[in-house]
Design a protein around this motif. Structure first.
Motif, PDB file in Angstrom:
ATOM      1  N   TYR A 235      18.928  21.162  37.584  1.00 34.80           N
ATOM      2  CA  TYR A 235      17.808  21.996  37.108  1.00 34.80           C
ATOM      3  C   TYR A 235      17.324  21.501  35.749  1.00 34.80           C
ATOM      4  CZ  TYR A 235      15.222  25.916  35.213  1.00 34.80           C
ATOM      5  OH  TYR A 235      14.239  26.682  34.637  1.00 34.80           O
ATOM      6  N   LEU A 236      18.267  21.096  34.896  1.00 36.21           N
ATOM      7  CA  LEU A 236      17.903  20.635  33.552  1.00 36.21           C
ATOM      8  C   LEU A 236      17.384  19.200  33.564  1.00 36.21           C
ATOM      9  CD1 LEU A 236      20.933  22.047  31.525  1.00 36.21           C
ATOM     10  CD2 LEU A 236      18.605  22.934  31.578  1.00 36.21           C
ATOM     11  N   LEU A 251      14.334  23.933  42.321  1.00 36.38           N
ATOM     12  CA  LEU A 251      14.086  25.157  41.563  1.00 36.38           C
ATOM     13  C   LEU A 251      13.213  24.853  40.351  1.00 36.38           C
ATOM     14  CD1 LEU A 251      15.080  28.024  41.949  1.00 36.38           C
ATOM     15  CD2 LEU A 251      16.913  27.551  40.345  1.00 36.38           C
ATOM     16  N   GLN A 255       9.364  26.219  39.702  1.00 35.92           N
ATOM     17  CA  GLN A 255       9.031  27.106  38.590  1.00 35.92           C
ATOM     18  C   GLN A 255       7.615  26.844  38.064  1.00 35.92           C
ATOM     19  OE1 GLN A 255      11.873  27.007  35.366  1.00 35.92           O
ATOM     20  NE2 GLN A 255      10.971  28.818  34.432  1.00 35.92           N
ATOM     21  N   LEU A 258       5.061  29.129  40.175  1.00 40.20           N
ATOM     22  CA  LEU A 258       5.461  30.519  40.434  1.00 40.20           C
ATOM     23  C   LEU A 258       4.260  31.404  40.765  1.00 40.20           C
ATOM     24  CD1 LEU A 258       8.253  31.463  37.890  1.00 40.20           C
ATOM     25  CD2 LEU A 258       8.422  30.917  40.308  1.00 40.20           C
ATOM     26  N   TYR A 259       3.116  31.123  40.142  1.00 40.80           N
ATOM     27  CA  TYR A 259       1.945  31.980  40.376  1.00 40.80           C
ATOM     28  C   TYR A 259       1.323  31.696  41.733  1.00 40.80           C
ATOM     29  CZ  TYR A 259       2.225  33.622  35.595  1.00 40.80           C
ATOM     30  OH  TYR A 259       2.673  34.213  34.434  1.00 40.80           O
TER      31      TYR A 259
ATOM     32  N   PHE B 167      20.226  30.799  35.589  1.00 37.76           N
ATOM     33  CA  PHE B 167      18.867  30.240  35.633  1.00 37.76           C
ATOM     34  C   PHE B 167      18.106  30.714  36.869  1.00 37.76           C
ATOM     35  CE2 PHE B 167      19.987  26.745  38.541  1.00 37.76           C
ATOM     36  CZ  PHE B 167      21.356  26.623  38.306  1.00 37.76           C
ATOM     37  N   VAL B 168      18.841  30.973  37.974  1.00 39.19           N
ATOM     38  CA  VAL B 168      18.183  31.526  39.157  1.00 39.19           C
ATOM     39  C   VAL B 168      17.719  32.949  38.872  1.00 39.19           C
ATOM     40  CG1 VAL B 168      18.520  32.229  41.554  1.00 39.19           C
ATOM     41  CG2 VAL B 168      19.493  30.091  40.746  1.00 39.19           C
ATOM     42  N   ILE B 171      14.586  32.990  36.752  1.00 43.32           N
ATOM     43  CA  ILE B 171      13.349  32.736  37.501  1.00 43.32           C
ATOM     44  C   ILE B 171      12.963  33.964  38.324  1.00 43.32           C
ATOM     45  CG2 ILE B 171      12.339  31.289  39.313  1.00 43.32           C
ATOM     46  CD1 ILE B 171      13.983  28.980  38.137  1.00 43.32           C
ATOM     47  N   ILE B 174      11.376  36.330  36.032  1.00 42.25           N
ATOM     48  CA  ILE B 174      10.015  35.892  35.690  1.00 42.25           C
ATOM     49  C   ILE B 174       9.061  36.300  36.804  1.00 42.25           C
ATOM     50  CG2 ILE B 174       8.529  33.877  35.370  1.00 42.25           C
ATOM     51  CD1 ILE B 174      10.806  32.503  33.936  1.00 42.25           C
ATOM     52  N   ILE B 175       9.493  36.064  38.068  1.00 41.09           N
ATOM     53  CA  ILE B 175       8.620  36.414  39.194  1.00 41.09           C
ATOM     54  C   ILE B 175       8.306  37.911  39.166  1.00 41.09           C
ATOM     55  CG2 ILE B 175       8.461  36.551  41.719  1.00 41.09           C
ATOM     56  CD1 ILE B 175      10.146  34.048  41.896  1.00 41.09           C
ATOM     57  N   ALA B 178       7.039  39.004  34.948  1.00 43.91           N
ATOM     58  CA  ALA B 178       5.938  38.282  34.319  1.00 43.91           C
ATOM     59  C   ALA B 178       4.818  38.006  35.324  1.00 43.91           C
ATOM     60  CB  ALA B 178       6.444  36.985  33.708  1.00 43.91           C
ATOM     61  N   VAL B 179       5.186  37.513  36.518  1.00 48.41           N
ATOM     62  CA  VAL B 179       4.153  37.146  37.485  1.00 48.41           C
ATOM     63  C   VAL B 179       3.570  38.392  38.155  1.00 48.41           C
ATOM     64  CG1 VAL B 179       3.671  35.851  39.599  1.00 48.41           C
ATOM     65  CG2 VAL B 179       5.199  34.895  37.875  1.00 48.41           C
ATOM     66  N   ALA B 186       6.481  35.165  30.325  1.00 50.50           N
ATOM     67  CA  ALA B 186       7.297  34.331  31.220  1.00 50.50           C
ATOM     68  C   ALA B 186       7.982  33.218  30.453  1.00 50.50           C
ATOM     69  CB  ALA B 186       6.424  33.734  32.321  1.00 50.50           C
ATOM     70  N   ALA B 281      15.987  26.601  28.508  1.00 51.78           N
ATOM     71  CA  ALA B 281      15.156  25.693  29.302  1.00 51.78           C
ATOM     72  C   ALA B 281      14.306  26.490  30.287  1.00 51.78           C
ATOM     73  CB  ALA B 281      16.029  24.682  30.043  1.00 51.78           C
ATOM     74  N   VAL B 282      14.888  27.550  30.884  1.00 52.78           N
ATOM     75  CA  VAL B 282      14.143  28.359  31.853  1.00 52.78           C
ATOM     76  C   VAL B 282      12.934  28.996  31.181  1.00 52.78           C
ATOM     77  CG1 VAL B 282      14.253  30.353  33.388  1.00 52.78           C
ATOM     78  CG2 VAL B 282      16.237  28.853  33.173  1.00 52.78           C
ATOM     79  N   PHE B 283      13.119  29.548  29.983  1.00 56.05           N
ATOM     80  CA  PHE B 283      12.050  30.307  29.324  1.00 56.05           C
ATOM     81  C   PHE B 283      11.351  29.490  28.232  1.00 56.05           C
ATOM     82  CE2 PHE B 283      14.790  33.503  31.190  1.00 56.05           C
ATOM     83  CZ  PHE B 283      13.891  34.421  31.705  1.00 56.05           C
TER      84      PHE B 283
END
Lengths: 298, 337
Positions: A235-236, A251, A255, A258-259, B167-168, B171, B174-175, B178-179, B186, B281-283
């Motif tokens: 993922y990173l 994943l 991301q 996502l929208y 991290f899953v 996300i 976020i869905i 945020a979405v 997000a 990293a995710v955000f």
């Protein structure tokens, strides 16, 4: 039991109820969660094996006229931003993730078990050095070790596998040593020593068979940890480089969309979570079987 | 195992001179171990990052650079000196907090790390708060009901929580938030100086994704440790002298149950520090983790070296502190190794 069961004197004796058969019945009476775990793990492993020869579409085949398709009969999980079939990529990703995690566990096993055995047999300076080394390694987080190694030699499946494997060595070294120590203090080992067996013979005939079941549980539990680590690294962007499909990598790209298509992020996320759940419940179940006193205690 | 109420035991034990003596020796031994471990960790990190085939100067200047330019930059960065020299220089810098200058930007690293900590620090603390807020009620509730179906369901929930990587979960959040709901940002970070509420808002989802999983793991230990205490003799005594079940648990049970949980909490804290790297990293939060990853990408090895050592030090410090606390609180553990 039938009502016509024979009664000898006053004590009803259930047929075949010896200590041995009770032992085996306990061994094979799996809890429902263990069965679920075993089923999940079987499906995941089969998926990985099948994907070696067959996936519905090529996992790398780009189809620009079929981008972001919703799930349908032709594409059960839809398609991604390049029109690649998500199910095929997920299947191939299972194989890559599993191979990398298994590789890491193998490294940890091959180094950790002998190290733990030596530490148990040679309890002097040698054992102390080995266990201090394990402590040092244990205190250094796996992900940090992996990032350091990637910074030094670059991101690849090999780097990720090696780093996670090295970081997992203490898990095996510790469990091997502590179990081996308890076996070594038993009277049959004393008898074997009196009989003149060498350390190597004792390790092979008495210690290894005894620690094998515990190692099996440890392998299942460690696999779930390494799968998480492999997924996190990809993922990173520090694991298997694209375009090879990995759960983490899928994943990460999902991301960005996502929208447009949040489902794209759901599939790899589910794959990781379900696999880890399966391995955890299986590992816990095996451990409960080996040591019923632990049941419900964790 | 026989579990005793520790309250009276501890007080009696603490008063003894032998104990004071043992405690001092234990602390000295533990701190020595920490220093030796830090030294070995620094050696390993330095060794791993300095055996790589690519020369940093070559990487910075690109493949087009002339050999003399590469040599000049290597000398300027101090990379032509013996490795022992470089190592000692690095360690001296770490201890005096002069972390050197970035290979890439040429800027001092310390202030960059400082401003990254303004994000990572609150994120880790927030994650810890979320984790404890989930683990305590979930663990206690599933322990009190462990013989009933509702308790099994509760611990099943914890088991599922453990299987979802942070991290899953991030996300997923976020869905949802945020979405779909457009309730929280997000990604990105509004600095503390711009708006405190803005900064807090940008940390809510990251802290929850970080803390939820750790909370689920912690809940299992809380549950196990309370179940253990529930069967202890001292709790039956407390009930016999007329305390109601909840009073007995509150006065005698929780304190005793918290001891094993404390150790796990320490492990969780180091898990949170590492988890923050991924969650940032995710955000896309400008914290220590993001700085580490971008430095890896740019092959800014001196920054990587500094951050890895910093994070490792933090983890080791936490583990040592927890180990000391654990043995001081629980006299049964003994102070000999």
């Amino acid at each position: 039991m039938s009502a016509r069961r024979k009664v000898q004197g006053n004590i009803p004796v259930p047929p075949g109820d010896s200590a041995r058969s009770r032992h085996y019945r306990r061994l094979f009476t799996l809890s429902p969660s263990t069965i679920v775990g075993a089923l999940i793990v079987t499906v995941v492993v089969l998926t990985a094996i099948i994907s070696i020869w067959w996936t519905p579409y090529g996992p790398l085949t780009i189809n620009t006229s079929a981008e972001f398709l919703r799930p349908s009969l032709a594409h059960p999980l839809g398609t991604d931003e390049y029109g690649r079939d998500v199910l095929s990529r997920l299947m191939k990703g299972t194989q890559i993730t599993l191979l990398s995690s298994l590789g890491a566990v193998a490294i940890a096993l091959v180094v950790g078990v002998p190290a733990g055995l030596v530490a148990a047999f040679k309890r002097g300076v040698v054992g102390e050095i080995i266990m201090r080394g394990a402590d040092l390694l244990y205190s250094f987080p796996a992900l940090l070790a992996a990032i350091t190694l990637v910074a030094a030699i670059g991101a690849s499946t090999f780097t990720a596998t090696l780093a996670i494997g090295i970081a997992s060595i203490p898990a095996f070294a510790r469990v091997t040593r502590s179990t081996a120590l308890s076996v070594l203090s038993s009277e049959y080992v004393l008898a074997a020593r009196a009989y003149g067996r060498s350390n190597l013979q004792i390790a092979r005939r008495h210690v290894l068979p005894n620690i094998l079941p515990i190692l099996v549980a440890q392998i299942a539990l460690l696999l779930s940890v390494t799968i998480l680590a492999v997924a996190a690294l990809s993922y990173l962007g520090l694991g298997t480089p694209p375009p090879a499909p990995t759960w983490g990598g899928m994943l990460e790209t999902a991301q960005n969309y996502l929208y447009q298509d949040p489902l794209l992020a759901l599939w790899p996320g589910l794959a990781i979570a379900i696999t880890v759940f399966g391995l955890n419940t299986l590992g816990d179940g095996v451990r409960d079987l080996l040591d019923p006193t632990l049941k419900g205690r964790r | 195992m026989q579990v005793a109420d520790l309250g009276p035991t501890i007080i009696a034990r603490r008063r003894s001179i032998t104990y004071q003596h043992e405690l001092r020796r234990f602390l000295i031994r533990r701190v020595t171990t920490l220093v030796v471990t830090l030294f070995l960790a620094s050696l390993t990190v330095f060794w791993v990052l300095n055996i790589l085939p690519g020369k940093p100067a070559q990487v910075i200047l690109g493949t087009q650079a002339t050999p003399s330019a590469v040599a000049a930059l290597t000398a300027k960065l101090g990379l032509d000196r013996p490795l022992v020299d470089q190592y000692l220089h690095w360690i001296h810098g770490l201890i005096t907090l002069h972390l050197g200058n970035s290979y890439i930007s040429g800027q001092p690293i310390a202030p960059v790390i400082g401003s990254a900590l303004e994000v990572t620090g609150p994120l880790v603390v927030g994650g810890l708060l979320v984790g404890v807020a989930i683990a305590a009620p979930l663990g206690i509730a599933s322990a009190l009901r462990h013989t009933r179906r509702s308790g099994v369901i509760l611990s099943g929930i914890a088991q599922i929580g453990i299987a979802i990587p942070n991290f899953v979960l991030g996300i997923l959040l976020i869905i949802i938030f945020a979405v779909d709901l457009k309730a929280l940002p997000a990604s990105g970070f509004i600095t503390w100086s711009t708006s405190i509420t803005g900064a807090l808002r940008s940390l809510v989802l990251p802290a929850v994704s970080l803390g939820l999983v750790e909370g689920a793991i912690l809940a299992r230990y809380v549950r196990a440790s309370i179940i253990e205490v529930l069967h202890a003799d001292f709790l039956r005594t407390a009930r016999a002298k007329g305390l109601r079940p909840n009073q007995a648990l509150l006065r005698h049970g929780l304190r005793n149950a918290s001891i094993p949980v404390l150790t796990v909490l320490g492990l969780e804290l180091s898990g949170l520090i590492i988890g923050a790297v991924v969650i940032e990293a995710v955000f896309t939060l400008p914290g220590l983790g993001s700085l580490l990853l971008s430095s890896v990408e740019n092959r800014d090895l001196i920054t990587v070296q500094d951050i890895v050592m910093l994070v490792a030090t933090a983890v080791l410090l936490v583990n040592t502190a927890v180990d000391i606390l654990y043995r001081v609180i629980d006299p049964r553990m003994g102070l000999r190794s």
